[in-house]
Design a protein around this motif. Structure first.
Motif, short mmCIF file in Angstrom:
data_model
loop_
_atom_site.label_atom_id
_atom_site.label_comp_id
_atom_site.label_asym_id
_atom_site.label_seq_id
_atom_site.Cartn_x
_atom_site.Cartn_y
_atom_site.Cartn_z
N VAL A 265 0.91 -1.16 0.00
CA VAL A 265 0.16 0.07 0.20
C VAL A 265 0.88 1.17 0.00
CG1 VAL A 265 -1.41 1.50 1.43
CG2 VAL A 265 -1.80 -1.05 0.99
N GLY A 266 0.46 2.17 -0.70
CA GLY A 266 1.58 3.49 -1.07
C GLY A 266 0.54 4.64 -1.43
N GLY A 267 1.46 5.42 -1.75
CA GLY A 267 1.02 6.84 -2.01
C GLY A 267 -0.18 6.42 -3.28
N GLU B 167 -5.33 7.14 5.82
CA GLU B 167 -5.44 6.12 6.80
C GLU B 167 -5.23 4.74 6.24
OE1 GLU B 167 -5.87 6.95 9.92
OE2 GLU B 167 -5.93 4.98 10.67
N VAL B 168 -5.14 4.51 5.10
CA VAL B 168 -5.07 3.16 4.42
C VAL B 168 -3.46 2.73 4.75
CG1 VAL B 168 -6.68 3.50 2.58
CG2 VAL B 168 -4.27 4.14 2.24
N LEU B 169 -2.74 3.65 4.95
CA LEU B 169 -1.18 3.24 5.20
C LEU B 169 -1.26 2.59 6.63
CD1 LEU B 169 0.70 6.55 4.27
CD2 LEU B 169 0.46 4.54 3.24
N PHE B 170 -2.07 3.10 7.66
CA PHE B 170 -2.13 2.33 8.72
C PHE B 170 -3.15 1.28 8.77
CE2 PHE B 170 -0.37 6.36 9.65
CZ PHE B 170 0.44 6.17 10.38
N GLN B 171 -4.14 1.37 8.15
CA GLN B 171 -5.27 0.19 8.09
C GLN B 171 -5.50 -0.23 6.49
OE1 GLN B 171 -9.02 0.94 10.46
NE2 GLN B 171 -7.66 2.62 11.41
N PRO B 172 -4.57 -0.83 6.00
CA PRO B 172 -4.60 -1.38 4.54
C PRO B 172 -6.10 -2.09 4.36
CG PRO B 172 -2.40 -2.11 5.60
CD PRO B 172 -3.39 -1.70 6.63
N GLY B 173 -6.68 -2.72 5.49
CA GLY B 173 -7.84 -3.17 5.10
C GLY B 173 -8.91 -2.50 4.59
N MET B 174 -8.70 -0.96 4.83
CA MET B 174 -9.90 -0.12 4.28
C MET B 174 -9.88 -0.39 2.81
SD MET B 174 -9.06 3.12 6.66
CE MET B 174 -10.36 4.15 5.81
N ILE B 175 -8.92 -0.70 2.06
CA ILE B 175 -9.10 -0.89 0.63
C ILE B 175 -8.62 -2.27 0.17
CG2 ILE B 175 -8.43 1.42 0.10
CD1 ILE B 175 -5.37 0.34 -0.64
N GLY B 176 -9.16 -3.05 1.43
CA GLY B 176 -9.09 -4.75 0.99
C GLY B 176 -7.63 -5.38 0.74
N VAL B 177 -6.58 -4.41 1.36
CA VAL B 177 -5.27 -5.20 1.40
C VAL B 177 -5.14 -5.90 2.63
CG1 VAL B 177 -2.90 -4.90 1.20
CG2 VAL B 177 -4.44 -3.75 -0.35
N ASP B 178 -5.13 -7.10 2.83
CA ASP B 178 -4.86 -8.14 3.95
C ASP B 178 -3.60 -7.94 4.42
OD1 ASP B 178 -5.95 -9.46 6.20
OD2 ASP B 178 -6.28 -11.01 5.40
#
Lengths: 709, 124
Positions: free
Chosen positions: A200-202, A587-598
């Motif tokens: 997950v990145g920018g 926030e996806v950097l801290f919670q990748p689950g938000m965009i479905g990255v487990d």
């Protein structure tokens, strides 16, 4: 700004000796190229390729990096898109990589050959096929004498170590374009076995922002280009110190949320106001309408007179025929009848009757229907008054039918009359009551009205289930109303035998009533409802007579406001609010689950990395006192405090922790690499085409440079 | 070519003097180019997984494992914490107002909301 103006071509390429290395930071978002030992890269551009068609000549051209959108009008980009050579952080498309390197060396000023050693950055544990293809490309296509690969995050760490921002032992947290990495360092060297990567990145943040905005504002999708989303992200996104409490602020505290919300006003031109039509226009329209109406009226009149003429002609013909028949004997009658197409005189008579009736109707005379009906009463049922013994069996049957018809119609008439009488009587009684005691009467009326309206409402509620929301959507999951439920129950129970023994259904007549209940429309119910509603309307009108201010709510409710009314667009509709998205996206950097990255977020990655590092707690404690945060996506405000509180959760109570942001999270990797390439050790760490030919692929498994600065 | 375009030097020249093999020679025109690349996933499966010893760090085994914490659930529309899930659309929602909204969404939008968190129904 830098995205718009193209890089200038450097002119001092020939000035550098052949041994001077070229340093390339091949990042997934930006490509930077320059000379070893210098402080800044000479050329940097977005690491993308487009291959549009030139509109006028039709040839496919190649454009590398960002372009001036104004110039793109000469090109047809509909069949191509922006391409990158990267998948996550690994180069896998070497055709595009070649275009990019072409452009880079050209901008650096290469003329006849690229005769310099090259240091290129790559990701942690770059797969060997990627290294192999890259070195093949450099050796065979560009004739580079020697190549070395190094990890960008490590160069960034080493550069900051030289600046004194972090120690020999430490951790690098790098938030890049396609991925995030955590790399531990021991004695100044990266421990690759203990590093970890989350995909997950920018680019994911930008994508997320773009998706959210285009879902929130479907009408403005065209405005949310990737470039715009990137710009919004860089300008407005921040990282919440505590995500949950920040959410609560936006949910409950409207003023504070409003303060934190940013607005982006899209260009909007108010639509031209429609002028009310002028007097002349109105007069013209009215005249036109009048004219059209007159034409229609004329047409209708012409048609009517035509019809009357036709009918009169027909009637006179028929009367002539009758006269002929009257004056003719038996044999002539049949021949005349045969010629005219009628079977009997009776038929002609009925035709005459019909024609006169329609003629009368056409002329608009009142055709004394009442007397006619009375008069025809005897005609309608001619057999009723004839004694039985004068009739044939068929006529007898006909007579029975006629008697039945006659009695039923008479019965209906009588019932109607009775009802009318009753109504009149009731009316009279009510009138009497009203005159006797107006107050009591009025109260009674009101009570009755309330009772009835309650009943009607309840029925409506039953019909339109309470669960059914105002949207009117009834779907699979919705509940049935009481009546439907009862019906379903009956249907299901009817499918099974009630007793285990013999089937007794049908023994009693009442058994069959169940089918009536099951039938979809309960007519009785509907009738009752109609009665109630008409009674309600009657009472309401009565109350209104007495009390003009009374409003029948059932009338008032009926004309529901049209929900699909077209509202003229205002500037507010072109205002894009970016509130919760400001911190939801990063926030996806801290919670990748938000965009479905487990995978684990960057704060947790530190603990994973430390766990993978098979060292004492004291060593880990030392590492945690020198944590460097680098990479373009670490530039969000609030990153360092959030990371600190996140990492603290995984560390022992009161364990020391120190985080530093890199001096320049974007350029430090290139600077570190340039400094490394300028050191005397660099020459020993490169490999040449000959080495590659000798060792083959295994060379890339072994190739790990020793990072010294 | 328009003079503006030439002045901006935005186009890549088809031949470069410093190259040993020109692009045009490498990828001759007329010959069907086909797809000369594979996705990273396939390349990784083909290369590293089999040839490398598992104890050495490689691209695949440095990936982070899933988080040890249960994933938090957020409303797909508003982003607030979502205690509920709509059984029909499978969208998560924060309050009844959002529920009403998502029940009115066309199927396409439901799928797009789901696709944001990679939960859309994909037909292959």
């Amino acid at each position: 700004m830098s995205s718009l103006c193209r890089a200038r071509r450097e002119t001092d390429f020939a000035r550098f000796p052949d041994s001077a290395p070229i340093v390339i930071d091949n990042g997934a978002s930006t490509f930077r190229i320059g000379w070893a030992g210098e402080a800044e890269p000479r050329v940097s551009f977005r690491n993308i390729v487009q291959r549009p068609r030139h509109r006028s000549s039709g040839e496919t051209v190649t454009v590398v990096g960002d372009t001036d959108p104004a110039l793109m009008k000469y090109f047809d980009c509909t069949r191509t898109s922006i391409r990158s050579a990267f998948d996550d952080d690994v180069v896998y498309q070497f055709e595009y990589m070649e275009y990019i390197l072409d452009y880079a060396f050209d901008r650096l000023g290469a003329t006849s050959e690229v005769g310099h050693p090259i240091l290129m950055t790559e990701c942690e544990c770059n797969p060997s096929f990627s290294r192999a293809r890259m070195s093949e490309l450099l050796f065979e296509t560009y004739g580079v004498p020697s190549v070395a690969f190094g990890i960008d995050d490590v160069f960034s760490y080493k550069y900051n170590q030289k600046l004194g921002n972090c120690g020999e032992d430490g951790l690098a947290i790098s938030c890049e374009f396609g991925t995030c990495h955590v790399v531990p360092f021991l004695k100044g060297q990266p421990v690759l076995g203990a590093c970890c990567r989350t995909n997950v990145g920018g680019s994911h943040i930008t994508d997320f922002l773009r998706q959210l905005l285009s879902l929130k504002y479907p009408y403005h999708v065209a405005n949310f280009t990737w470039e715009k989303a990137e710009e919004l992200k860089k300008e407005h996104c921040y990282i919440a110190a505590d995500y949950m409490s920040e959410l609560q602020i936006f949910k409950n505290n409207k003023e504070e949320a409003e303060e934190k919300t940013r607005y982006w006003q899209l260009p909007w031109v108010p639509p031209p106001r429609d002028e009310p039509p002028s007097e002349e226009e109105l007069a013209r329209k009215a005249a036109y309408k009048e004219k059209a109406g007159q034409r229609l009226r004329d047409m209708a009149a012409a048609k009517r007179s035509q019809k009357i003429a036709d009918l009169e002609e027909k009637l006179s013909g028929l009367e002539d025929l009758m006269d002929h028949l009257d004056g003719a004997d038996e044999s002539q009658t049949t021949s005349i009848l045969g010629r005219s197409g009628y079977l009997s005189q009776q038929e002609i008579k009925s035709d005459i009757l019909k024609a006169t009736q329609s003629l009368r109707k056409a002329k608009g005379e009142s055709n004394g229907n009442e007397e006619n009906a009375d008069a025809s009463g005897a005609d309608k049922y001619p057999l009723v008054s004839v004694p039985d013994d004068m009739l044939t069996p068929e006529q007898l049957k006909e007579k029975k039918k006629q008697i039945l018809l006659k009695t039923t119609t008479e019965g209906k008439l009588r019932a109607k009359q009775r009802r009318a009488e009753e109504a009149a009587l009731r009316e009279k009684q009510e009138e009497e009551r009203r005159t006797e005691n107006p107050e009591l009467y009025f109260d009674e009326l009101r009570a009755r009205y309330l009772e009835l309206s309650e009943k009607v409402d309840q029925r409506k509620r039953q019909k339109v289930n309470g669960n059914n929301n105002s949207s009117g959507a009834v779907g699979r999951g919705e509940r049935l109303n009481a009546a439907q439920k009862e019906r379903m129950r009956l249907l299901t129970t009817a499918a099974f035998d009630r007793g285990k023994g013999e089937d007794t259904f049908g023994m009693r007549d009442e058994d069959w009533l169940v089918y009536k209940k099951m039938s979809k429309e309960n007519e009785e119910d509907d009738d009752g409802k109609d009665d109630d509603e008409s009674e309600l309307a009657r009472i309401a009108s009565k109350i209104q007579e007495v009390d003009p201010t009374f409003v029948n709510k059932h009338d008032a409710v009926e004309p529901a406001p049209d929900p699909h009314k077209v509202r003229p667009l205002t500037a507010d509709d072109f205002k894009i609010a970016i509130g919760i998205e400001r911190f939801r996206c990063p926030e996806v950097l801290f919670q990748p689950g938000m965009i479905g990255v487990d995978q684990a977020g960057i704060d947790e990655m530190v603990s994973i990395s430390l766990r993978r590092l098979l060292e004492d707690e004291s060593v880990k404690e030392r590492l945690c006192q020198s944590i460097l945060v680098t990479g373009g996506s670490s530039l969000f405000p609030g990153m360092i405090p959030r990371l600190e509180s996140g990492i603290r959760q995984f560390r022992p109570y009161l364990a020391p922790l120190k985080l530093v942001r890199a001096a320049d999270p974007i350029l430090d990797a290139w600077r570190g690499a340039a400094a490394f390439a300028a050191s005397s050790n660099f020459g020993k760490q490169t490999f040449t085409l000959a080495d590659y030919r000798e060792h083959g692929e295994s060379l890339f498994h072994r190739h790990n440079i020793v990072y010294t600065l | 070519m328009e003079s503006e375009v030439v002045r901006a030097e935005m186009l890549l020249a088809p031949t470069m003097a410093f190259k040993k093999v020109q692009t045009a020679d490498k990828y001759p025109k007329g010959q069907s180019r086909g797809r000369q690349w594979k996705h990273l996933r396939h390349l990784l499966q083909a290369a590293d997984a089999t040839s490398l010893p598992p104890d050495r760090p490689n691209y695949l085994n440095i990936q982070s494992p899933p988080s040890i914490y249960p994933p938090k659930r957020y409303c797909d529309v508003t982003g607030f914490e979502a205690p509920y899930m709509d059984p029909r659309t499978k969208l998560r929602y924060a309050d009844p107002e959002v529920f009403r909204q998502i029940r009115m969404l066309p199927e396409e939008y439901v799928q797009r909301y789901l696709a944001v968190r990679n939960a859309a129904v994909v037909l292959r």
